[in-house]
Design an enzyme around this catalytic site. Structure first.
Site, PDB file in Angstrom:
ATOM      1  N   ASP A 218       0.839  -1.203   0.000  1.00  0.00           N
ATOM      2  CA  ASP A 218       0.000   0.000   0.000  1.00  0.00           C
ATOM      3  C   ASP A 218       0.874   1.253   0.000  1.00  0.00           C
ATOM      4  O   ASP A 218       1.946   1.273   0.605  1.00  0.00           O
ATOM      5  CB  ASP A 218      -0.909  -0.022   1.238  1.00  0.00           C
TER       6      ASP A 218
ATOM      7  N   ASN B   6     -10.093  -3.187  -7.075  1.00  0.00           N
ATOM      8  CA  ASN B   6      -9.277  -2.284  -7.896  1.00  0.00           C
ATOM      9  C   ASN B   6      -9.815  -2.123  -9.313  1.00  0.00           C
ATOM     10  O   ASN B   6      -9.470  -1.157 -10.007  1.00  0.00           O
ATOM     11  CB  ASN B   6      -7.825  -2.775  -7.960  1.00  0.00           C
TER      12      ASN B   6
END
Length: 246
Positions: free
Chosen positions: A21, A69
């Site tokens: 991340d 995503n």
């Protein structure tokens, strides 16, 4: 003494999973496009894989692209897919050099043909390797995986290939995409967030969690070694008491 020298090889985790991340925030902090963060993130993957191979880590799973995503802007998704193809082509020789075997988990039916072919070619080429297994969680989410496993199990029950009495934790695990790998011992999440974001919900039941503020593009060898040293300081009881372990 370097960090790698401090690692106790007798207390190594067998499987490390990473939520990578912070690529976008890393780029934004530098006034760059998000794609630049993803590009630098690929470098971190290479460095961490090399570091994992250097300490004989058996399994390394990286959360590459979640099913959520797909909801990102189309331009970013396409850029990520193109980067994935390029990166796998470029990194395959290094995987071979470092004796790393590639595998993948996720809903691969959603991937473009070029991506699937590139993955298949690399998986086949590296299948002879016997060192670290690098697992890409690609178009993956744990809820998707658990729902899919439940459907497959229900189908087998309906077709009498398995009875209700035969369903156990171990038998259910055989319907998961991770059935060929041990559960992770250590989860690392970079970028400062403290959640697991629909990642390996079943498999992380007894994993140690390590959260760091370091953005993924800045996470390299020493950061991996620090996480493993953290893991080696943990007492892993699995429901038992400290006295029972002694």
């Amino acid at each position: 003494m370097t960090l790698i020298d401090k690692i106790d090889k007798t207390l190594m985790p067998q499987h490390v999973a990473i939520i990578m991340d912070g690529n976008g925030r890393w780029a934004k902090a530098r006034g760059e496009d998000r794609t630049k963060g993803h590009q630098e993130g690929v470098v971190s993957v290479r460095k961490v894989v090399e570091a994992a191979a250097a300490i004989d880590l058996k399994y390394l799973t990286v959360y590459t692209f979640s099913t959520e995503n797909w909801n990102r802007p189309e331009a970013e998704v396409q850029a990520l897919m193109a980067l994935l193809v390029t990166a796998i082509h470029r990194e395959t020789p290094d995987l071979m050099k470092n004796n790393v075997r590639l595998d993948v988990i996720g809903d691969l039916s959603r991937l473009d043909g070029d991506v699937r072919k590139t993955l298949t070619d690399c998986i086949e080429q590296t299948s002879v390797n016997t060192g670290t297994t690098l697992i890409l969680a690609l178009s993956y989410s744990s809820r998707w995986e658990l729902l899919n496993a439940s459907k497959l199990l229900a189908k087998d029950v309906c077709e009498k290939r398995i009875s209700l009495d035969d369903i156990t934790e171990d038998s259910f695990s055989q319907y998961l995409t991770t059935r060929n790998f041990p559960d992770p011992d250590l989860l690392i999440r970079t970028g400062g967030e403290k959640r697991i974001s629909n990642f390996l919900l079943w498999q992380l039941s007894y994993a140690e969690f390590y959260f760091t503020d370091v953005y993924w593009p800045d996470f390299r060898e020493n950061e991996l070694y620090e996480a493993i040293l953290f893991y080696q300081q943990r007492e892993r009881r699995f429901g038992k008491t400290s006295e029972q372990l002694k």
